[in-house]
Design a protein around this motif. Sequence first.
Motif, PDB file in Angstrom:
ATOM      1  N   ASP A  93       0.830  -1.194   0.000  1.00 46.66           N
ATOM      2  CA  ASP A  93       0.000   0.000   0.000  1.00 46.66           C
ATOM      3  C   ASP A  93       0.873   1.254   0.000  1.00 46.66           C
ATOM      4  OD1 ASP A  93      -2.207  -1.645   0.182  1.00 46.66           O
ATOM      5  OD2 ASP A  93      -2.297  -1.533   2.376  1.00 46.66           O
ATOM      6  N   TRP A  94       0.390   2.277  -0.709  1.00 53.89           N
ATOM      7  CA  TRP A  94       1.041   3.592  -0.698  1.00 53.89           C
ATOM      8  C   TRP A  94       0.007   4.634  -0.283  1.00 53.89           C
ATOM      9  CZ3 TRP A  94       2.148   0.055  -4.562  1.00 53.89           C
ATOM     10  CH2 TRP A  94       3.488  -0.308  -4.710  1.00 53.89           C
ATOM     11  N   ILE A 137      -1.605   8.146   0.137  1.00 50.97           N
ATOM     12  CA  ILE A 137      -1.482   9.388  -0.620  1.00 50.97           C
ATOM     13  C   ILE A 137      -2.412  10.425   0.005  1.00 50.97           C
ATOM     14  CG2 ILE A 137      -1.753  10.490  -2.873  1.00 50.97           C
ATOM     15  CD1 ILE A 137      -1.302   7.767  -4.158  1.00 50.97           C
ATOM     16  N   THR A 159      -5.990   8.934   0.988  1.00 46.03           N
ATOM     17  CA  THR A 159      -6.341   7.944  -0.036  1.00 46.03           C
ATOM     18  C   THR A 159      -5.263   6.855  -0.049  1.00 46.03           C
ATOM     19  OG1 THR A 159      -5.185   9.113  -1.816  1.00 46.03           O
ATOM     20  CG2 THR A 159      -7.486   9.720  -1.400  1.00 46.03           C
ATOM     21  N   LEU A 172      -3.269   3.849  -2.585  1.00 44.40           N
ATOM     22  CA  LEU A 172      -2.984   3.096  -3.807  1.00 44.40           C
ATOM     23  C   LEU A 172      -2.464   1.728  -3.404  1.00 44.40           C
ATOM     24  CD1 LEU A 172      -2.658   2.988  -6.925  1.00 44.40           C
ATOM     25  CD2 LEU A 172      -0.319   3.839  -6.589  1.00 44.40           C
ATOM     26  N   LYS A 173      -3.055   0.688  -3.958  1.00 45.67           N
ATOM     27  CA  LYS A 173      -2.691  -0.682  -3.580  1.00 45.67           C
ATOM     28  C   LYS A 173      -2.333  -1.486  -4.827  1.00 45.67           C
ATOM     29  CE  LYS A 173      -4.473  -4.698  -1.015  1.00 45.67           C
ATOM     30  NZ  LYS A 173      -3.687  -4.534   0.218  1.00 45.67           N
ATOM     31  N   ALA A 174      -1.207  -2.164  -4.766  1.00 45.16           N
ATOM     32  CA  ALA A 174      -0.789  -3.074  -5.841  1.00 45.16           C
ATOM     33  C   ALA A 174      -0.666  -4.480  -5.271  1.00 45.16           C
ATOM     34  CB  ALA A 174       0.535  -2.630  -6.449  1.00 45.16           C
ATOM     35  N   LEU A 218      -4.240  -3.395  -9.575  1.00 45.00           N
ATOM     36  CA  LEU A 218      -4.008  -2.064  -9.001  1.00 45.00           C
ATOM     37  C   LEU A 218      -5.354  -1.493  -8.582  1.00 45.00           C
ATOM     38  CD1 LEU A 218      -1.477  -0.486 -11.529  1.00 45.00           C
ATOM     39  CD2 LEU A 218      -0.988  -1.140  -9.171  1.00 45.00           C
ATOM     40  N   SER A 219      -5.408  -0.956  -7.381  1.00 46.33           N
ATOM     41  CA  SER A 219      -6.663  -0.346  -6.901  1.00 46.33           C
ATOM     42  C   SER A 219      -6.353   0.956  -6.178  1.00 46.33           C
ATOM     43  CB  SER A 219      -7.407  -1.303  -5.971  1.00 46.33           C
ATOM     44  OG  SER A 219      -6.628  -1.600  -4.822  1.00 46.33           O
ATOM     45  N   TYR A 220      -7.309   1.853  -6.276  1.00 48.95           N
ATOM     46  CA  TYR A 220      -7.142   3.160  -5.634  1.00 48.95           C
ATOM     47  C   TYR A 220      -8.395   3.459  -4.843  1.00 48.95           C
ATOM     48  CZ  TYR A 220      -6.282   8.173  -5.080  1.00 48.95           C
ATOM     49  OH  TYR A 220      -6.099   9.427  -4.559  1.00 48.95           O
ATOM     50  N   SER A 221      -8.248   3.626  -3.548  1.00 52.44           N
ATOM     51  CA  SER A 221      -9.410   3.905  -2.688  1.00 52.44           C
ATOM     52  C   SER A 221      -9.325   5.325  -2.145  1.00 52.44           C
ATOM     53  CB  SER A 221      -9.466   2.891  -1.537  1.00 52.44           C
ATOM     54  OG  SER A 221      -8.274   2.895  -0.782  1.00 52.44           O
TER      55      SER A 221
END
Length: 205
Positions: A111-112, A114, A125, A127-129, A201-204
């Motif tokens: 997870d990153w 942001i 927020t 970003l998950k890879a 890749l997902s962005y929450s």
Amino acid sequence: MTELIKEGYTTLKMLNPISDDRRHEFKANVDYRLGKEEGWHITRTVKDKDGNLRKKDVYPFQNFGVNFLAVAQSGRPYTRQFSNTQQTIVGSYRGARLPWGFYFNVVVDKDWPIEIKTGKRTRQTMLKAAVTINNLFDIRNVTGVFSVTGNPADNGYLTDPETQSIINAYLDPQSYRDMYAIYLNNNYWNWSTPRTIRLTLSYSF
């Protein structure tokens, strides 16, 4: 029915396993996680906004995780048949079993966080890879068999004495045998899915 009652068969109820009956299943799940500012780190010298030098720790593996799932399952039941031309049951209904199956899956993710500033508000927020590897060891599990032979690759049709007259009645029996053998060799439905690798890749927010 009257004759059966006279012979002592007062009920025709029988217990049979369901199609997905698995007598044994063993699972092992290991999940390893690193949170914020955890794990191996690198110390770097950076300048702050005032131009002063200071040391900063960088954690490249923070918010990193890996999950291992190992499964061992006993085989599902199926019904043996006498031959390819006679649908007579051998043994009992769903009385035979497929071999055991073994599966090993791995999920690696990171997870990153942001931060997004909108006016005076700051929104968190993420970003998950993730990389998902199913059937890591590419095990060829048997998921089905031909009911006559109990073999996932051969239904016995080409060697069954009862089918030889049917095969020999074709215009070119040898061509028929060759094509049928190709059909059996291309069989994939009796085997589990080979190793697959999926990147997501997902962005929450």
